[in-house]
Structures are given as C-alpha cells and as structure tokens.
Design an enzyme around this catalytic site. Structure first.
Site, PDB file in Angstrom:
ATOM      1  N   GLU A  97       0.909  -1.184   0.120  1.00 15.21           N
ATOM      2  CA  GLU A  97       0.083  -0.032  -0.070  1.00 15.21           C
ATOM      3  C   GLU A  97       0.901   1.292  -0.047  1.00 15.21           C
ATOM      4  O   GLU A  97       1.969   1.351   0.489  1.00 15.21           O
ATOM      5  CB  GLU A  97      -1.036   0.055   1.500  1.00 15.21           C
ATOM      6  CG  GLU A  97      -2.328  -0.336   0.909  1.00 15.21           C
ATOM      7  CD  GLU A  97      -3.163   0.756   0.191  1.00 15.21           C
ATOM      8  OE1 GLU A  97      -2.491   1.645  -0.584  1.00 15.21           O
ATOM      9  OE2 GLU A  97      -4.250   0.727   0.298  1.00 15.21           O
ATOM     10  N   ASP A 101      -4.221   5.510   6.320  1.00 14.83           N
ATOM     11  CA  ASP A 101      -4.808   6.629   6.822  1.00 14.83           C
ATOM     12  C   ASP A 101      -5.550   6.350   7.815  1.00 14.83           C
ATOM     13  O   ASP A 101      -5.228   5.863   8.775  1.00 14.83           O
ATOM     14  CB  ASP A 101      -5.488   7.480   5.797  1.00 14.83           C
ATOM     15  CG  ASP A 101      -5.769   8.772   6.124  1.00 14.83           C
ATOM     16  OD1 ASP A 101      -4.970   9.476   6.921  1.00 14.83           O
ATOM     17  OD2 ASP A 101      -6.775   9.203   5.504  1.00 14.83           O
TER      18      ASP A 101
HETATM   19  P1  IMP Z   1      -7.879   4.994   4.568  1.00 17.49           P
HETATM   20  O1  IMP Z   1      -8.733   4.030   4.235  1.00 17.49           O
HETATM   21  O2  IMP Z   1      -8.324   6.162   5.249  1.00 17.49           O
HETATM   22  O3  IMP Z   1      -6.493   4.358   5.274  1.00 17.49           O
HETATM   23  O4  IMP Z   1      -7.156   5.597   2.985  1.00 17.49           O
HETATM   24  C1  IMP Z   1      -6.092   5.049   2.531  1.00 17.49           C
HETATM   25  C2  IMP Z   1      -6.237   5.543   1.207  1.00 17.49           C
HETATM   26  O5  IMP Z   1      -6.574   7.202   0.985  1.00 17.49           O
HETATM   27  C3  IMP Z   1      -5.036   5.685   0.181  1.00 17.49           C
HETATM   28  O6  IMP Z   1      -4.615   4.462  -0.305  1.00 17.49           O
HETATM   29  C4  IMP Z   1      -4.915   6.765  -0.621  1.00 17.49           C
HETATM   30  O7  IMP Z   1      -5.542   6.509  -1.722  1.00 17.49           O
HETATM   31  C5  IMP Z   1      -5.767   7.625   0.252  1.00 17.49           C
HETATM   32  N1  IMP Z   1      -5.271   8.804   1.063  1.00 17.49           N
HETATM   33  C6  IMP Z   1      -4.989   8.961   2.411  1.00 17.49           C
HETATM   34  N2  IMP Z   1      -4.216   9.811   2.509  1.00 17.49           N
HETATM   35  C7  IMP Z   1      -3.693  10.401   1.552  1.00 17.49           C
HETATM   36  C8  IMP Z   1      -2.821  11.600   1.368  1.00 17.49           C
HETATM   37  O8  IMP Z   1      -2.445  12.233   1.957  1.00 17.49           O
HETATM   38  N3  IMP Z   1      -2.714  11.846   0.022  1.00 17.49           N
HETATM   39  C9  IMP Z   1      -3.130  11.156  -1.167  1.00 17.49           C
HETATM   40  N4  IMP Z   1      -3.960   9.890  -0.989  1.00 17.49           N
HETATM   41  C10 IMP Z   1      -4.315   9.812   0.469  1.00 17.49           C
HETATM   42 MG    MG Z   2      -5.031   4.523  -2.843  1.00 16.47          MG
END
Ligand code: IMP
Ligand code: MG
Length: 204
Positions: A97, A101
C-alpha cells in the site's frame, strides 16, 4: 499558496525502500510471496520495492474504490473494481500500500483476503499516518511515519495528478490545488527542493 513542503526526498525514499526490500527478502527466504498491490497509488512503490527483493516474488493487482468521490478518506464503504488474477489460497501474501490513513480501506481488504485462506498475510506500506487511524492495523513493513497532512508524489495523487513526482510533498492548501490543478507542475521539473526539517521520520 506557500511553497509545498518536501517531506521525503527521492534519496530518502529510495534508501528506505531498499531497507524494506532487504527485510522482506530476509524474512521470506526460500519462499515466493505474492505482492498484492493496490491500484493505482502503490504501483510506484511496488516498482522500486520488488526490484529490491532478491527472491522470486510474484505480483498481482487489486483495485478498490470508495463510493465517495475524493481521494482522501474512504469512509470505510468500499467495493472491488478489479480483483486478483490468481488464487491466493496457501500463498504467502504481502499487501503493498502507498499510505495507511484511517485504516478503513486496508481493514476491509485484509478481511477479504484472509477469507481466501492464504498461508500468511502481512502489510507493507510506504507511509503510515498513525494519528488518523480509526481501525488498528498491524503494519509489518513500514516506510515512514507520515504527519497529518495531505501528501502527493511517488504514486500518491491529487485528482490523478502528481503520481509521477519522484518525491513526496505536503499540500497544505488543497483548495488552491483544486482551483488550479497544475499549481505544482513546476515541481515535476525541479525535484531537488529543500527537505523540510520538521518532516516525517523513519521509524527505528
Ligand atoms: P484509509 O482507508 O483512510 O486508510 O485510506 C487510504 C487511502 O486514502 C490511500 O490508499 C490513499 O488513496 C488515500 N489517501 C489517504 N491519505 C492521503 C494523502 O495524504 N494523499 C493522497 N491520498 C491519500
Ligand atoms: Mg489509494
């Protein structure tokens, strides 16, 4: 808009990716793990990572989308746009990955993959925004701790742009970038901007 801050330089990223590749090669010696890579953001990381693993690794891709429109948080509602080509039953699987986030996307994905009964299942993520975590995720191979800022470059996009930036920058004014999507285009030509001192850290 103030100049975007370079959080991780090309050199820092390359050196850290080499470390991760060595760690994986050591841990999986004698085996042939499948690197399950999340489209599209993680492909840049994968391309460097798997060349740093001196084992006969295999690669497969998966695409997951949130029902929401934007790239940031998924809200945990996800669907599979493209599934793996191969059966991962009894395989050693490493999910690659770009960034973890909230952890919602990877948690959904891990549950999906676990149901297919791989021999083992681990996560390799370049960036870890721990402060934003909603669901706990065990990240065995982690590149950098990422501050709570929106970042682009090295696969990470803003509206599909800047994935080809070889370094990672923080975008503190996303509105300005949405208004003018090409605002950071000069960076694509000038890669050697100063690395911000307060940027991310390499976990020890
Ligand atoms: P999560 O489900 O919140 O962990 O999201 C993860 C996904 O959100 C990653 O695979 C990215 O596509 C996107 N994402 C989260 N933070 C960022 C960032 O700072 N820049 C660009 N994409 C992000
Ligand atoms: Mg992504």
């Amino acid at each position: 808009m103030p100049a975007p801050a370079v959080l991780f330089s090309e050199e820092q990223i390359q050196s850290r990716v080499a470390d991760l590749g060595r760690a994986i090669a050591r841990d999986y010696a004698g085996r042939s793990p499948v690197l399950v890579t999340m489209l599209k953001g993680a492909v840049v990381f994968l391309a460097d990572l798997f060349r740093a693993i001196d084992l006969p690794v295999r690669v497969d891709f998966m695409s997951i989308s949130s029902y929401g429109s934007d790239s940031e948080a998924s809200g945990g509602v996800v669907r599979i746009l493209k599934d793996l080509d191969q059966d991962i039953g009894r395989e050693d699987v490493i999910v690659v990955e770009d960034i973890i986030d909230t952890g919602l996307t990877i948690s959904y994905l891990l549950a999906t993959l676990r149901a297919r009964q791989p021999a083992s299942l681990e996560v390799c993520a370049l960036l870890d925004k721990t402060v934003r975590r909603i669901l706990p995720v065990e990240i065995k191979y982690r590149g950098f701790e990422c501050p709570d800022r929106f970042v682009v470059g090295y696969g990470l996009d803003h509206g599909e742009r800047y994935r080809n930036l070889p370094l990672i920058v923080a975008v503190d004014d996303q509105t300005a970038l949405t208004d003018d999507p090409d605002l950071l285009a000069p960076l694509l030509a000038a890669r050697d901007a100063e690395v911000e001192k307060t940027g991310g850290r390499t976990p020890s």
